[in-house]
Design a protein around this motif. Structure first.
Motif, short mmCIF file in Angstrom:
data_model
loop_
_atom_site.label_atom_id
_atom_site.label_comp_id
_atom_site.label_asym_id
_atom_site.label_seq_id
_atom_site.Cartn_x
_atom_site.Cartn_y
_atom_site.Cartn_z
N VAL A 127 59.50 54.19 2.48
CA VAL A 127 58.46 53.19 2.19
C VAL A 127 57.36 53.25 3.24
N LEU A 128 57.72 53.40 4.51
CA LEU A 128 56.70 53.48 5.56
C LEU A 128 55.83 54.72 5.39
N LYS A 129 56.43 55.83 5.00
CA LYS A 129 55.64 57.03 4.74
C LYS A 129 54.70 56.83 3.56
N ALA A 130 55.18 56.12 2.54
CA ALA A 130 54.33 55.83 1.38
C ALA A 130 53.17 54.91 1.76
N VAL A 131 53.42 53.95 2.65
CA VAL A 131 52.33 53.09 3.13
C VAL A 131 51.29 53.93 3.86
N GLY A 132 51.74 54.90 4.65
CA GLY A 132 50.80 55.79 5.34
C GLY A 132 49.95 56.59 4.36
N VAL A 133 50.55 57.07 3.28
CA VAL A 133 49.78 57.80 2.27
C VAL A 133 48.76 56.89 1.60
N THR A 134 49.14 55.65 1.33
CA THR A 134 48.21 54.70 0.73
C THR A 134 47.03 54.43 1.64
N LEU A 135 47.29 54.23 2.93
CA LEU A 135 46.20 54.01 3.89
C LEU A 135 45.33 55.25 4.02
N GLN A 136 45.93 56.42 3.96
CA GLN A 136 45.16 57.65 4.06
C GLN A 136 44.22 57.79 2.86
N LEU A 137 44.71 57.54 1.67
CA LEU A 137 43.85 57.61 0.48
C LEU A 137 42.73 56.57 0.56
N THR A 138 43.06 55.37 1.04
CA THR A 138 42.05 54.33 1.16
C THR A 138 40.97 54.71 2.17
#
Length: 325
Positions: free
Chosen positions: A71-82
């Motif tokens: 989940v933390l890795k997925a949050v990082g991907v979301t922030l990266q896309l944003t």
């Protein structure tokens, strides 16, 4: 009993002067306001009670997956896309806004067409289109118009899922950012630029030192809304099998069958990060409000410090509003 009011003299009741300071002050009563507030508190209490006692929320599963590595890795991907979508989108949006504000009808038409097209097509359609760009164009190159290409590359090897997602988000965001920036520039009084031109200030310095600081006060609220909307809109890239937050939550509850607690995991992260973005928006807006407010309103931290100082015995409350220099 009669009351007589005379100009320049205190009011009298049957010839006797009335002391206005001695009259009782009765505050206005608002029973329906109190009733509505009480009803709202009851509804909030019932909702919180349901969150705490309803076993369907499955809070143990929520706590187990809230901070897992996936989940933390997925949050990082979301922030990266944003981040990529915001930076590239507003950079391109500034160019499109400049074209809309130019005196050339050709540039104005191109910019208007771009804004019209990317605001008309849904984001999910744009993402799927860019993801399948290699179907239409196997190779892209740089060279002479309608002539030979000096450099070419394979679209399938360069524009992968993440690249297509960033490209789609940035191009979609640029259409809205262009209108936000254009509206902010138009909100600045034309006399500002006329006075700057009369003083011989170069146009680039006019835009950087005069127009932009004033336009930012109108740009920031809408721009912050777009960034928050983009942050939540990254969940659409799940159709491209990119491991962002919503996609990973879907994978986990598809394996475990715990749909509600896993959706609450995603909801908690979205709420937390959106709150942080809102706090950042508040301080950035306060920074750019210095030109219109001599003493900006106190921040929540300053209000809290003032309450603490007032609560200490023997210490007077200090002023928390400072003059901006």
């Amino acid at each position: 009993m009669s009351t007589t009011l005379r100009t320049g003299s205190p009011p009298t009741v049957e010839g006797e002067a009335v002391d206005l300071a001695a009259l009782p002050v009765v505050p206005a009563r608002h029973p329906w306001r109190w009733a509505a507030g009480l009803a709202a508190l009851v509804l909030v209490a019932q909702f919180l009670h349901g969150l705490a006692t309803n076993p369907g929320w499955d809070w143990p599963t929520f706590r187990a997956f809230l901070t897992t590595g996936v989940v933390l890795k997925a949050v990082g991907v979301t922030l990266q896309l944003t981040c990529y979508g915001t930076v590239l989108g507003f950079a391109l949006g500034a160019v499109v806004a400049a074209l809309r504000l130019s005196a050339s009808p050709i540039l104005q038409t191109i910019a208007w067409t771009y804004t019209w097209a990317f605001r008309s097509i849904p984001l999910i359609v744009q993402l799927v289109f860019w993801f399948n760009l290699s179907y239409l164009y196997k190779h892209l190159g740089i060279g002479l118009p309608f002539g030979p290409a000096f450099f070419s590359f394979d679209t399938n090897g360069i524009l992968g899922a993440t690249g297509a997602a960033v490209l789609g988000l940035a191009l979609h965001q640029a259409a809205y950012a262009a209108e936000i920036i254009r509206a902010g520039v138009l909100s600045v009084d034309a006399g500002q630029t006329e006075a700057a031109a009369a003083l011989g200030i170069p146009r680039l310095r006019q835009a950087r030192r005069i127009i932009l600081p004033q336009a930012m006060r109108a740009i920031l609220p809408n721009a912050a809304n777009e960034v928050i909307s983009l942050f939540k809109g990254t969940s659409i890239v799940y159709v491209m099998a990119i491991g962002e937050l919503f996609y990973q939550v879907q994978v986990i509850y598809g394996r475990t069958g715990r749909v509600v607690p896993l959706l609450m995991v995603a909801t908690a992260w979205y709420i937390l990060l959106t709150t942080l973005l809102s706090v950042l928006q508040y301080y950035v807006e306060r920074h750019f409000a210095r030109g219109s407010l001599r003493t900006p309103p106190p921040t929540p931290v300053q209000r809290l410090r003032a309450l603490v100082r007032q609560g200490r015995p023997g210490r007077p409350a200090l002023r928390i509003a400072r003059t901006v220099r």
